[in-house]
Design a protein around this motif. Structure first.
Motif, PDB file in Angstrom:
ATOM      1  N   TYR A  21       0.778  -1.205  -0.058  1.00  0.00           N
ATOM      2  CA  TYR A  21      -0.031  -0.039  -0.011  1.00  0.00           C
ATOM      3  C   TYR A  21       0.941   1.369  -0.133  1.00  0.00           C
ATOM      4  O   TYR A  21       0.590   2.368  -0.568  1.00  0.00           O
ATOM      5  N   LEU A  22       1.937   1.132   0.727  1.00  0.00           N
ATOM      6  CA  LEU A  22       3.009   2.431   0.658  1.00  0.00           C
ATOM      7  C   LEU A  22       3.364   2.737  -0.721  1.00  0.00           C
ATOM      8  O   LEU A  22       3.638   3.764  -1.196  1.00  0.00           O
ATOM      9  N   GLU A  23       3.802   1.599  -1.481  1.00  0.00           N
ATOM     10  CA  GLU A  23       4.198   1.495  -2.824  1.00  0.00           C
ATOM     11  C   GLU A  23       3.150   2.368  -3.850  1.00  0.00           C
ATOM     12  O   GLU A  23       3.537   3.239  -4.666  1.00  0.00           O
ATOM     13  N   LEU A  24       1.743   1.964  -3.477  1.00  0.00           N
ATOM     14  CA  LEU A  24       0.671   2.378  -4.216  1.00  0.00           C
ATOM     15  C   LEU A  24       0.761   4.019  -3.992  1.00  0.00           C
ATOM     16  O   LEU A  24       0.393   4.730  -4.793  1.00  0.00           O
ATOM     17  N   MET A  25       0.860   4.474  -2.737  1.00  0.00           N
ATOM     18  CA  MET A  25       0.625   5.806  -2.313  1.00  0.00           C
ATOM     19  C   MET A  25       1.884   6.423  -2.821  1.00  0.00           C
ATOM     20  O   MET A  25       1.674   7.912  -3.272  1.00  0.00           O
ATOM     21  N   ARG A  26       3.017   6.005  -2.799  1.00  0.00           N
ATOM     22  CA  ARG A  26       4.106   6.795  -3.373  1.00  0.00           C
ATOM     23  C   ARG A  26       3.970   6.882  -4.974  1.00  0.00           C
ATOM     24  O   ARG A  26       4.299   8.147  -5.572  1.00  0.00           O
ATOM     25  N   LEU A  27       3.258   6.005  -5.731  1.00  0.00           N
ATOM     26  CA  LEU A  27       3.034   6.124  -7.079  1.00  0.00           C
ATOM     27  C   LEU A  27       2.014   7.512  -7.295  1.00  0.00           C
ATOM     28  O   LEU A  27       2.151   8.004  -8.377  1.00  0.00           O
ATOM     29  N   SER A  28       0.892   7.373  -6.420  1.00  0.00           N
ATOM     30  CA  SER A  28       0.123   8.250  -6.372  1.00  0.00           C
ATOM     31  C   SER A  28       0.647   9.868  -6.254  1.00  0.00           C
ATOM     32  O   SER A  28      -0.116  10.844  -6.541  1.00  0.00           O
ATOM     33  N   GLY A  29       1.591   9.800  -5.437  1.00  0.00           N
ATOM     34  CA  GLY A  29       2.022  11.053  -5.160  1.00  0.00           C
ATOM     35  C   GLY A  29       1.526  11.785  -3.746  1.00  0.00           C
ATOM     36  O   GLY A  29       1.528  12.760  -3.527  1.00  0.00           O
ATOM     37  N   ASN A  30       0.731  10.954  -3.167  1.00  0.00           N
ATOM     38  CA  ASN A  30      -0.091  11.486  -1.956  1.00  0.00           C
ATOM     39  C   ASN A  30       0.978  11.424  -0.871  1.00  0.00           C
ATOM     40  O   ASN A  30       0.924  10.190   0.028  1.00  0.00           O
ATOM     41  N   TYR A  31       1.535  12.395  -0.663  1.00  0.00           N
ATOM     42  CA  TYR A  31       2.427  12.828   0.405  1.00  0.00           C
ATOM     43  C   TYR A  31       2.099  12.234   1.755  1.00  0.00           C
ATOM     44  O   TYR A  31       2.724  11.598   2.658  1.00  0.00           O
ATOM     45  N   ARG A  32       0.911  12.778   2.136  1.00  0.00           N
ATOM     46  CA  ARG A  32       0.396  12.793   3.423  1.00  0.00           C
ATOM     47  C   ARG A  32      -0.146  11.108   3.831  1.00  0.00           C
ATOM     48  O   ARG A  32       0.342  10.750   4.864  1.00  0.00           O
ATOM     49  N   LYS A  33      -0.548  10.390   2.966  1.00  0.00           N
ATOM     50  CA  LYS A  33      -0.668   9.047   2.953  1.00  0.00           C
ATOM     51  C   LYS A  33       0.678   8.332   3.253  1.00  0.00           C
ATOM     52  O   LYS A  33       0.638   7.323   3.780  1.00  0.00           O
ATOM     53  N   VAL A  34       1.504   8.683   2.341  1.00  0.00           N
ATOM     54  CA  VAL A  34       2.775   8.018   2.423  1.00  0.00           C
ATOM     55  C   VAL A  34       3.677   8.292   3.987  1.00  0.00           C
ATOM     56  O   VAL A  34       3.899   7.138   4.455  1.00  0.00           O
ATOM     57  N   VAL A  35       3.406   9.294   4.502  1.00  0.00           N
ATOM     58  CA  VAL A  35       3.949   9.262   5.848  1.00  0.00           C
ATOM     59  C   VAL A  35       3.110   8.524   6.951  1.00  0.00           C
ATOM     60  O   VAL A  35       3.769   7.852   7.517  1.00  0.00           O
ATOM     61  N   LYS A  36       1.733   8.787   6.710  1.00  0.00           N
ATOM     62  CA  LYS A  36       0.905   8.176   7.726  1.00  0.00           C
ATOM     63  C   LYS A  36       1.135   6.564   7.573  1.00  0.00           C
ATOM     64  O   LYS A  36       1.236   5.921   8.654  1.00  0.00           O
ATOM     65  N   THR A  37       1.164   6.035   6.372  1.00  0.00           N
ATOM     66  CA  THR A  37       1.579   4.609   6.240  1.00  0.00           C
ATOM     67  C   THR A  37       3.076   4.335   6.737  1.00  0.00           C
ATOM     68  O   THR A  37       2.969   3.366   7.372  1.00  0.00           O
ATOM     69  N   GLN A  38       3.884   5.022   6.429  1.00  0.00           N
ATOM     70  CA  GLN A  38       5.182   4.675   7.221  1.00  0.00           C
ATOM     71  C   GLN A  38       5.215   4.614   8.628  1.00  0.00           C
ATOM     72  O   GLN A  38       5.848   3.802   9.077  1.00  0.00           O
ATOM     73  N   VAL A  39       4.424   5.596   9.068  1.00  0.00           N
ATOM     74  CA  VAL A  39       4.239   5.589  10.728  1.00  0.00           C
ATOM     75  C   VAL A  39       3.552   4.519  11.280  1.00  0.00           C
ATOM     76  O   VAL A  39       3.929   3.637  12.061  1.00  0.00           O
ATOM     77  N   ARG A  40       2.412   4.095  10.561  1.00  0.00           N
ATOM     78  CA  ARG A  40       1.663   2.796  10.796  1.00  0.00           C
ATOM     79  C   ARG A  40       2.345   1.401  10.649  1.00  0.00           C
ATOM     80  O   ARG A  40       2.437   0.622  11.478  1.00  0.00           O
ATOM     81  N   ILE A  41       3.241   1.435   9.849  1.00  0.00           N
ATOM     82  CA  ILE A  41       4.182   0.110   9.462  1.00  0.00           C
ATOM     83  C   ILE A  41       5.207   0.041  10.834  1.00  0.00           C
ATOM     84  O   ILE A  41       5.341  -1.102  11.255  1.00  0.00           O
ATOM     85  N   GLN A  42       5.734   1.297  11.268  1.00  0.00           N
ATOM     86  CA  GLN A  42       6.592   1.135  12.350  1.00  0.00           C
ATOM     87  C   GLN A  42       5.949   0.645  13.570  1.00  0.00           C
ATOM     88  O   GLN A  42       6.548   0.118  14.594  1.00  0.00           O
ATOM     89  N   GLN A  43       4.635   1.390  13.800  1.00  0.00           N
ATOM     90  CA  GLN A  43       3.891   0.891  14.761  1.00  0.00           C
ATOM     91  C   GLN A  43       3.680  -0.542  14.779  1.00  0.00           C
ATOM     92  O   GLN A  43       3.665  -1.094  15.959  1.00  0.00           O
ATOM     93  N   LYS A  44       3.363  -1.064  13.795  1.00  0.00           N
ATOM     94  CA  LYS A  44       3.161  -2.537  13.712  1.00  0.00           C
ATOM     95  C   LYS A  44       4.100  -3.339  13.863  1.00  0.00           C
ATOM     96  O   LYS A  44       4.133  -4.549  14.676  1.00  0.00           O
ATOM     97  N   LEU A  45       5.537  -2.996  13.461  1.00  0.00           N
ATOM     98  CA  LEU A  45       6.734  -3.345  13.819  1.00  0.00           C
ATOM     99  C   LEU A  45       6.966  -3.595  15.498  1.00  0.00           C
ATOM    100  O   LEU A  45       7.609  -4.431  15.978  1.00  0.00           O
ATOM    101  N   ALA A  46       6.721  -2.158  15.977  1.00  0.00           N
ATOM    102  CA  ALA A  46       6.900  -2.003  17.344  1.00  0.00           C
ATOM    103  C   ALA A  46       6.209  -2.609  18.237  1.00  0.00           C
ATOM    104  O   ALA A  46       6.282  -3.260  19.496  1.00  0.00           O
ATOM    105  N   LEU A  47       4.905  -2.782  17.855  1.00  0.00           N
ATOM    106  CA  LEU A  47       3.736  -3.322  18.820  1.00  0.00           C
ATOM    107  C   LEU A  47       4.073  -4.806  19.606  1.00  0.00           C
ATOM    108  O   LEU A  47       3.756  -4.815  20.848  1.00  0.00           O
ATOM    109  N   PRO A  48       4.598  -5.772  18.798  1.00  0.00           N
ATOM    110  CA  PRO A  48       4.840  -6.764  19.593  1.00  0.00           C
ATOM    111  C   PRO A  48       5.781  -6.647  20.730  1.00  0.00           C
ATOM    112  O   PRO A  48       5.543  -7.544  21.680  1.00  0.00           O
ATOM    113  N   PHE A  49       6.748  -5.967  20.645  1.00  0.00           N
ATOM    114  CA  PHE A  49       7.784  -5.898  21.814  1.00  0.00           C
ATOM    115  C   PHE A  49       7.290  -4.767  22.675  1.00  0.00           C
ATOM    116  O   PHE A  49       8.100  -4.906  23.562  1.00  0.00           O
ATOM    117  N   VAL A  50       6.154  -4.460  22.551  1.00  0.00           N
ATOM    118  CA  VAL A  50       5.424  -3.905  23.960  1.00  0.00           C
ATOM    119  C   VAL A  50       5.579  -5.160  25.278  1.00  0.00           C
ATOM    120  O   VAL A  50       5.553  -4.612  26.331  1.00  0.00           O
TER     121      VAL A  50
END
Length: 392
Positions: A286-315
């Protein structure tokens, strides 16, 4: 107590050289409160987060009770995954506080066992909970959430197709070179389709502003994606060339025209999942799709969500360390109600901090990595600080 302490230094061969009777004893003590915590917090979460809404749909929208039960069960894995870190801090805080109040911690330390060695069982259980959380969030939770969404849509909105049927918008952003040589970020193309039948887009309008001073408007009855050439085939349309003053420069009619444009409009028309319905691999797609569309806000939001998904188990690991570090401190008496209250406060503080850093990441105050991982780093720092004080 002395007999247990003396055996705690002897390793159990069946568990390997590093797992002693002490480890086995503490791990066994942790399992009960941990399971209780999972059941308690997941029940509260699913009641507040899903049951009330399902009851409303049953009473107001006529949702069948059998479907409501099915959706309720599909939502359970999400709340179980969220409950695992909460259960971890509750279990470690309760068990180690009780051991401290019963002078078991003092007895172990008098035998030469360090505080850091005493909390090793909590680390083991926390790592197991981390793996379980990761497995749930990657394999079960996204698909379960997606299936529950499809069931609700199918039941409450009849004949809902597996794609977006009407009003497909696709903005494409990029840099446009101006006469002075500068390049500005701007909307370069805007794709709009009135309808989509699964193969053909109908009622196409494309605004092309990729060249400075020249605007091109393409209107077409239908269009379809050509996968062999990676291009769009447009049928029965007109191309309008517009000058910078708004007047028409040229009008060209066509029966068939090919247009070099990303296939992103087709992907956007497909039934896309929400962030809670995607695992990490799907989130990167989905991040690549948003990059293709040039929707910068969605790109940043998706990057943040991905990092949160990676970090959540280590909570789970962070919570386990914090709970154990608090529990090993000297206690005169152990109160499970107090442990529960402290756990709720720590959990609330952590998720409030996570919400704040996530928002700061989307506003680009923090990088996506820090937005996802900073609460874990802070929690780990607090745990190490408490552990250091308890070791003195």
């Amino acid at each position: 107590m002395e007999r247990t302490t003396s055996k705690s230094l002897s390793p159990l061969p069946i568990f390997g050289p590093t797992i002693s009777v002490m480890d086995r004893y503490i791990i066994t003590e942790l399992i009960g409160p941990f399971i209780f915590g999972v059941g308690l917090f997941s029940s509260i979460g699913v009641t507040v987060g899903a049951m009330f809404e399902l009851v409303r749909k049953v009473t107001e929208s006529g949702l069948p009770i059998s479907i409501a039960i099915q959706v309720f069960l599909l939502k359970m894995p999400e709340f179980i995954a969220l409950a695992l870190p909460m259960a971890m801090i509750l279990a470690t805080l309760m068990v180690y506080s009780e051991m401290s109040s019963n002078s078991e911690i003092v007895a172990l330390r008098s035998c030469g066992v360090s505080v850091s060695r005493i909390i090793i069982p909590a680390v083991i259980v926390s790592l197991m909970a981390t793996g379980l959380t990761f497995a749930l969030n990657e394999v079960i939770v996204p698909n379960a959430n997606y299936q529950s969404s499809l069931i609700l849509e199918k039941t409450l909105e009849q004949d809902n197709p597996p794609f977006k049927e009407e009003n497909i918008f696709y903005p494409e952003f990029g840099k446009v070179r101006r006469p002075d040589g500068s390049r500005d970020d701007t909307l370069t193309r805007l794709f709009y389709a009135e309808k989509f039948d699964g193969k053909y887009m109908k009622g196409i309008t494309i605004l092309d502003r990729s060249k400075y001073g020249v605007e091109q408007i393409v209107s077409s009855e239908s269009a379809t994606w050509n996968p062999t050439k990676n291009i769009w085939d447009l049928f029965n349309g007109t191309i309008y060339l517009v000058s910078s003053d708004g007047s028409y420069r040229n009008i060209v009619k066509f029966d068939h025209q090919q247009l070099k444009l990303s296939r992103a409009p087709l992907d956007l028309a497909g039934k896309k999942r929400t962030y809670t319905q995607m695992n990490i691999a799907q989130s990167y797609e989905y991040l690549e799709l948003m990059r293709l569309s040039g929707n910068y806000r969605k790109v940043v939001k998706t990057q943040v969500r991905i990092q949160q998904k990676l970090a959540l188990p280590f909570v789970c690991l962070v919570m386990g360390l914090v709970g154990a570090s608090l529990g090993v401190r000297p206690h005169r008496n152990s109160n499970r109600g107090t442990s529960f209250g402290i756990s709720v406060i720590i959990i609330f503080t952590y998720y409030l901090l996570s919400f704040m850093t996530g928002a700061m990441g989307q506003k680009e105050v923090l990088t996506p990595f820090l937005a996802g991982w900073l609460p874990n780093f802070i929690g780990l720092g607090v745990a190490l600080l408490l552990l250091g004080k308890a070791s003195r």
